[in-house]
Design a protein around this motif. Structure first.
Motif, PDB file in Angstrom:
ATOM      1  N   SER A   1      49.719  51.565  24.112  1.00 15.68           N
ATOM      2  CA  SER A   1      48.827  50.602  23.970  1.00 15.68           C
ATOM      3  C   SER A   1      48.043  50.884  25.308  1.00 15.68           C
ATOM      4  O   SER A   1      46.736  50.358  25.578  1.00 15.68           O
ATOM      5  CB  SER A   1      49.153  48.912  23.919  1.00 15.68           C
ATOM      6  OG  SER A   1      50.013  48.766  22.403  1.00 15.68           O
ATOM      7  N   GLY A   2      49.355  50.941  26.319  1.00 18.15           N
ATOM      8  CA  GLY A   2      48.193  51.145  27.483  1.00 18.15           C
ATOM      9  C   GLY A   2      47.261  52.036  28.157  1.00 18.15           C
ATOM     10  O   GLY A   2      46.762  52.080  28.239  1.00 18.15           O
ATOM     11  N   ALA A   3      48.156  53.172  26.975  1.00 20.95           N
ATOM     12  CA  ALA A   3      47.132  54.919  26.920  1.00 20.95           C
ATOM     13  C   ALA A   3      46.167  54.768  26.212  1.00 20.95           C
ATOM     14  O   ALA A   3      45.465  55.453  26.383  1.00 20.95           O
ATOM     15  CB  ALA A   3      47.731  56.067  26.220  1.00 20.95           C
ATOM     16  N   ALA A   4      46.108  54.012  24.775  1.00 26.07           N
ATOM     17  CA  ALA A   4      45.415  53.894  24.351  1.00 26.07           C
ATOM     18  C   ALA A   4      43.551  52.965  25.197  1.00 26.07           C
ATOM     19  O   ALA A   4      42.871  53.239  24.924  1.00 26.07           O
ATOM     20  CB  ALA A   4      45.509  53.232  23.271  1.00 26.07           C
ATOM     21  N   VAL A   5      44.642  52.013  25.531  1.00 31.17           N
ATOM     22  CA  VAL A   5      42.938  51.163  26.499  1.00 31.17           C
ATOM     23  C   VAL A   5      42.395  51.976  27.140  1.00 31.17           C
ATOM     24  O   VAL A   5      41.402  52.368  27.201  1.00 31.17           O
ATOM     25  CB  VAL A   5      43.583  50.085  27.711  1.00 31.17           C
ATOM     26  CG1 VAL A   5      42.860  49.610  28.666  1.00 31.17           C
ATOM     27  CG2 VAL A   5      44.344  49.437  26.418  1.00 31.17           C
ATOM     28  N   ALA A   6      43.049  53.143  27.912  1.00 29.49           N
ATOM     29  CA  ALA A   6      42.317  54.155  28.752  1.00 29.49           C
ATOM     30  C   ALA A   6      41.646  55.286  28.214  1.00 29.49           C
ATOM     31  O   ALA A   6      40.314  55.502  28.271  1.00 29.49           O
ATOM     32  CB  ALA A   6      43.230  54.380  29.784  1.00 29.49           C
TER      33      ALA A   6
ATOM     34  N   SER B   1      40.516  60.190  22.729  1.00 25.63           N
ATOM     35  CA  SER B   1      41.435  60.375  21.363  1.00 25.63           C
ATOM     36  C   SER B   1      41.476  60.573  20.662  1.00 25.63           C
ATOM     37  O   SER B   1      39.535  60.558  19.533  1.00 25.63           O
ATOM     38  CB  SER B   1      42.262  59.163  21.154  1.00 25.63           C
ATOM     39  OG  SER B   1      42.569  58.368  22.400  1.00 25.63           O
ATOM     40  N   ASN B   2      41.261  61.286  19.069  1.00 25.64           N
ATOM     41  CA  ASN B   2      41.204  61.764  18.275  1.00 25.64           C
ATOM     42  C   ASN B   2      41.637  60.539  17.552  1.00 25.64           C
ATOM     43  O   ASN B   2      42.462  60.657  16.607  1.00 25.64           O
ATOM     44  CB  ASN B   2      41.917  63.195  17.418  1.00 25.64           C
ATOM     45  CG  ASN B   2      40.817  63.290  16.491  1.00 25.64           C
ATOM     46  OD1 ASN B   2      40.840  63.181  15.435  1.00 25.64           O
ATOM     47  ND2 ASN B   2      40.873  64.833  15.852  1.00 25.64           N
ATOM     48  N   ILE B   3      40.233  59.387  16.720  1.00 22.28           N
ATOM     49  CA  ILE B   3      40.932  58.683  15.767  1.00 22.28           C
ATOM     50  C   ILE B   3      41.929  59.237  14.431  1.00 22.28           C
ATOM     51  O   ILE B   3      42.693  58.303  14.380  1.00 22.28           O
ATOM     52  CB  ILE B   3      39.439  57.882  16.015  1.00 22.28           C
ATOM     53  CG1 ILE B   3      38.917  56.731  17.420  1.00 22.28           C
ATOM     54  CG2 ILE B   3      39.763  56.257  14.977  1.00 22.28           C
ATOM     55  CD1 ILE B   3      40.712  56.372  18.454  1.00 22.28           C
ATOM     56  N   ARG B   4      41.510  59.972  13.969  1.00 26.19           N
ATOM     57  CA  ARG B   4      40.877  60.793  12.725  1.00 26.19           C
ATOM     58  C   ARG B   4      43.158  61.351  12.253  1.00 26.19           C
ATOM     59  O   ARG B   4      44.331  60.494  11.503  1.00 26.19           O
ATOM     60  CB  ARG B   4      40.652  61.693  12.240  1.00 26.19           C
ATOM     61  CG  ARG B   4      40.115  61.949  10.589  1.00 26.19           C
ATOM     62  CD  ARG B   4      39.447  63.098  10.281  1.00 26.19           C
ATOM     63  NE  ARG B   4      38.656  62.269  10.033  1.00 26.19           N
ATOM     64  CZ  ARG B   4      37.156  62.833  10.265  1.00 26.19           C
ATOM     65  NH1 ARG B   4      37.514  64.084  10.089  1.00 26.19           N
ATOM     66  NH2 ARG B   4      36.246  62.235   9.479  1.00 26.19           N
ATOM     67  N   VAL B   5      43.068  61.719  13.186  1.00 23.87           N
ATOM     68  CA  VAL B   5      44.504  62.290  13.159  1.00 23.87           C
ATOM     69  C   VAL B   5      45.538  60.734  14.067  1.00 23.87           C
ATOM     70  O   VAL B   5      47.043  60.768  13.369  1.00 23.87           O
ATOM     71  CB  VAL B   5      44.864  63.023  14.857  1.00 23.87           C
ATOM     72  CG1 VAL B   5      46.317  63.707  14.922  1.00 23.87           C
ATOM     73  CG2 VAL B   5      44.339  64.502  13.965  1.00 23.87           C
ATOM     74  N   GLY B   6      45.526  60.161  14.647  1.00 20.89           N
ATOM     75  CA  GLY B   6      46.150  59.240  15.275  1.00 20.89           C
ATOM     76  C   GLY B   6      46.151  58.062  14.037  1.00 20.89           C
ATOM     77  O   GLY B   6      47.388  57.660  13.572  1.00 20.89           O
ATOM     78  N   MET B   7      45.274  58.110  12.812  1.00 18.93           N
ATOM     79  CA  MET B   7      45.430  56.758  11.524  1.00 18.93           C
ATOM     80  C   MET B   7      46.071  57.348  10.591  1.00 18.93           C
ATOM     81  O   MET B   7      46.656  56.845  10.127  1.00 18.93           O
ATOM     82  CB  MET B   7      43.783  56.541  12.152  1.00 18.93           C
ATOM     83  CG  MET B   7      43.050  55.788  11.463  1.00 18.93           C
ATOM     84  SD  MET B   7      41.538  55.547  11.735  1.00 18.93           S
ATOM     85  CE  MET B   7      41.338  55.099   9.674  1.00 18.93           C
ATOM     86  N   PHE B   8      46.463  58.987  10.597  1.00 18.04           N
ATOM     87  CA  PHE B   8      47.289  60.391  10.768  1.00 18.04           C
ATOM     88  C   PHE B   8      47.961  59.678  10.533  1.00 18.04           C
ATOM     89  O   PHE B   8      49.301  59.115  10.162  1.00 18.04           O
ATOM     90  CB  PHE B   8      47.312  60.847   9.951  1.00 18.04           C
ATOM     91  CG  PHE B   8      48.266  61.802   9.540  1.00 18.04           C
ATOM     92  CD1 PHE B   8      47.817  62.125   7.698  1.00 18.04           C
ATOM     93  CD2 PHE B   8      48.813  62.421   9.618  1.00 18.04           C
ATOM     94  CE1 PHE B   8      48.643  62.818   7.114  1.00 18.04           C
ATOM     95  CE2 PHE B   8      49.809  63.963   9.254  1.00 18.04           C
ATOM     96  CZ  PHE B   8      49.697  63.281   7.771  1.00 18.04           C
TER      97      PHE B   8
END
Length: 93
Positions: A52-57, A64-71
């Motif tokens: 979560s901390g890394a995502a905030v940054a 970040s690749n949101i599509r890969v993250g959702m998969f």
């Protein structure tokens, strides 16, 4: 002693790229005699906090690749549901 073990586990995890949970969960269960379920839960909590901390940054910067993250999130959720089901069926011994 627990703090020193956590620091060493974090260092090993960051150097190897595996994460500190690979080292800290067995140490908590075997050396400190913590129930394995609590040790795994503590490891998961630290992974969630770190992610979560890394995502905030990283997300606002576009790193970040949101599509890969959702998969990966979908696959992880399915794995978590299966694991939760199996914990009720498999003995801890």
């Amino acid at each position: 002693m627990l703090f020193a073990t956590s620091v060493v586990a974090g260092l090993l995890g960051s150097l190897t790229g595996l994460g500190g949970g690979v080292a800290i969960v067995p140490v908590l269960a075997l050396l400190f005699e913590v129930d394995i379920r609590y040790a795994i839960g503590a490891s998961l909590l630290s992974v969630i906090a770190t992610s979560s901390g890394a995502a905030v940054a990283y997300v606002p910067e576009g790193l970040s690749n949101i599509r890969v993250g959702m998969f990966l999130e979908t696959a992880t959720t399915l794995g978590a549901l299966l694991s939760a089901y199996l914990t009720a069926k498999v003995s801890t011994h």
